[in-house]
Design an enzyme around this catalytic site. Sequence first.
Site, PDB file in Angstrom:
ATOM      1  N   CYS A  14      -3.403  92.168 114.628  1.00  0.00           N
ATOM      2  CA  CYS A  14      -4.132  92.680 113.448  1.00  0.00           C
ATOM      3  C   CYS A  14      -4.098  91.681 112.297  1.00  0.00           C
ATOM      4  CB  CYS A  14      -3.588  94.038 112.984  1.00  0.00           C
ATOM      5  SG  CYS A  14      -3.815  95.322 114.197  1.00  0.00           S
ATOM      6  N   GLN A  60       6.806  95.719 107.772  1.00  0.00           N
ATOM      7  CA  GLN A  60       7.654  94.904 108.643  1.00  0.00           C
ATOM      8  C   GLN A  60       9.015  94.622 107.998  1.00  0.00           C
ATOM      9  OE1 GLN A  60       7.083  94.152 111.819  1.00  0.00           O
ATOM     10  NE2 GLN A  60       8.986  92.997 111.926  1.00  0.00           N
ATOM     11  N   ASP A  71       3.296  95.413 100.892  1.00  0.00           N
ATOM     12  CA  ASP A  71       3.205  96.052 102.203  1.00  0.00           C
ATOM     13  C   ASP A  71       4.561  95.847 102.886  1.00  0.00           C
ATOM     14  OD1 ASP A  71       2.985  96.420 104.932  1.00  0.00           O
ATOM     15  OD2 ASP A  71       1.119  95.312 105.160  1.00  0.00           O
ATOM     16  N   LYS A  79       7.883 102.196 112.516  1.00  0.00           N
ATOM     17  CA  LYS A  79       8.542 100.893 112.719  1.00  0.00           C
ATOM     18  C   LYS A  79       9.989 100.948 112.227  1.00  0.00           C
ATOM     19  CE  LYS A  79       6.028  97.294 111.638  1.00  0.00           C
ATOM     20  NZ  LYS A  79       5.182  96.108 111.933  1.00  0.00           N
ATOM     21  N   HIS A  97      -1.661  91.546 107.352  1.00  0.00           N
ATOM     22  CA  HIS A  97      -2.159  92.481 108.364  1.00  0.00           C
ATOM     23  C   HIS A  97      -3.514  93.007 107.865  1.00  0.00           C
ATOM     24  CE1 HIS A  97      -2.232  96.288 110.673  1.00  0.00           C
ATOM     25  NE2 HIS A  97      -1.289  95.780 111.435  1.00  0.00           N
TER      26      HIS A  97
HETATM   27  N1  PMP Z   1       1.309  95.951 107.615  1.00  0.00           N
HETATM   28  C1  PMP Z   1       2.122  95.320 108.487  1.00  0.00           C
HETATM   29  C2  PMP Z   1       2.818  94.069 108.053  1.00  0.00           C
HETATM   30  C3  PMP Z   1       2.313  95.844 109.759  1.00  0.00           C
HETATM   31  O1  PMP Z   1       3.132  95.225 110.610  1.00  0.00           O
HETATM   32  C4  PMP Z   1       1.661  97.047 110.113  1.00  0.00           C
HETATM   33  C5  PMP Z   1       1.844  97.651 111.494  1.00  0.00           C
HETATM   34  N2  PMP Z   1       1.874  96.757 112.539  1.00  0.00           N
HETATM   35  C6  PMP Z   1       0.829  97.653 109.171  1.00  0.00           C
HETATM   36  C7  PMP Z   1       0.689  97.081 107.937  1.00  0.00           C
HETATM   37  C8  PMP Z   1       0.081  98.907 109.481  1.00  0.00           C
HETATM   38  O2  PMP Z   1       0.954  99.930 109.774  1.00  0.00           O
HETATM   39  P1  PMP Z   1       0.448 101.288 110.471  1.00  0.00           P
HETATM   40  O3  PMP Z   1      -0.448 100.885 111.602  1.00  0.00           O
HETATM   41  O4  PMP Z   1       1.701 101.934 110.918  1.00  0.00           O
HETATM   42  O5  PMP Z   1      -0.266 102.066 109.423  1.00  0.00           O
END
Ligand code: PMP
Length: 408
Positions: free
Chosen positions: A366, A205, A202, A228, A123
């Site tokens: 993203c 997910q 990270d 999430k 991401h």
């Molecule tokens: N890493 C991953 C794998 C994600 O799926 C997400 C959110 N879609 C993020 C980072 C970023 O999370 P946030 O926008 O809640 O800070």
Amino acid sequence: MLDTATIRPQFPILETSVHGKPLIYLDNAATTQKPLAVLDAIRHYYDTENANVHRGSHYLSQLATEAHEESRETVARFINAPETAEVLFTSGCTMGINLAADTIAGSGMVKPGDEVIVTASEHHSNIVPWQMLCERTGAVLKAVPLTPGQTLDMEAYRNMLSPRTRIVAVGHVSNTLGTVNPVREMAALAKENRQETIVLIDGAQAVSHMNVDVQELGCDLYAFSGHKLYAPTGIGALWGKRELLEKLPPWMGGGEMIKEVTFEKTVYNDIPFKYEAGTPNIGGAVGLAAAIRYVSGLGLDNIAAHEQKLTDMAVEGLKAMPRLTVLAPDVPHSAVVSVLAEGVHHYDLGTLLDQMGIAVRTGHHCCQPLMCALGTTGTTRASFALYNTEEEVQTFLKSMNRALDMLS
Ligand code: PMP
């Protein structure tokens, strides 16, 4: 097994109608819906305990401080952190990774020519903060490529590790492909190569889909978002090993993060407060703890088994559609399925599915470097949560077939 008939009434928003059709919410990798247990906990906090934390000697301030710190303990137990003080509250995963990257950059630990390894499926939140660190320190960013089967190329990763490797930052589960990455093995290889390498995972997910044990994973830092995980937006956590958190400089300056301030010098607070400048999101932390109690009550193993059934059903059904390429790597795969539709723009597909009441996500999720590796600008992604049902997946598959017919 999960009983969705008793679970679904706990999520009032699932009763929504969309264009006259019952909502089928398959955008859980973007954010999950919130159960009454979370909404009620936040309401209870604001109804009966709201005050600012730590500073006050008065009754409500003590209640608010207790609520905040109990939430921290709940997060620590959830990820099996050795110490509660190692859990920092953040606004989400993005803030957690930025906090880590920025303080590491400011620590002087990373020298010009040092290497930071990420992967091709990250991401943007786990790419851009490290690029910024590289710009500040003169370090070099490297990305582990994918195999033709869209799994991480572990051979390439092994070859990438070198005496210059300083940081390895990898996603636990891909939010686009659903791949469960071999993060434990990657952390072990990173440490074998060079013990001081900082390993960040990270977990955005991962945390709502499987049991996470940061000690067992062997990482130094683990970041995730609450939203999430059935908690509100604007709250998340970063876990870090005490030794590392004590070594790194503070990030933002302000109230709470200090022990003593004079114009000559400030003495910083102990962890975790050293990293929590300003009034924290107390209600959010209370909501996060309630969400953790909720998923823990159902059992992460039960949730994983339920979602696996839905994911397998979706993958199988989508694979049977000749115009679709299903991006489902043949390795442990969790709660997400992305497809490419021949001759159809993902946005059109998403819009038609929305007309049928089905919420999926379309676009790059993203993950633009991943889209580049896949040779596309975007996918259509369905992602599952504990409240989704087999009937919903069947309706999704039928609707996908109809949408593809309409677009042909
Ligand atoms: N890493 C991953 C794998 C994600 O799926 C997400 C959110 N879609 C993020 C980072 C970023 O999370 P946030 O926008 O809640 O800070």
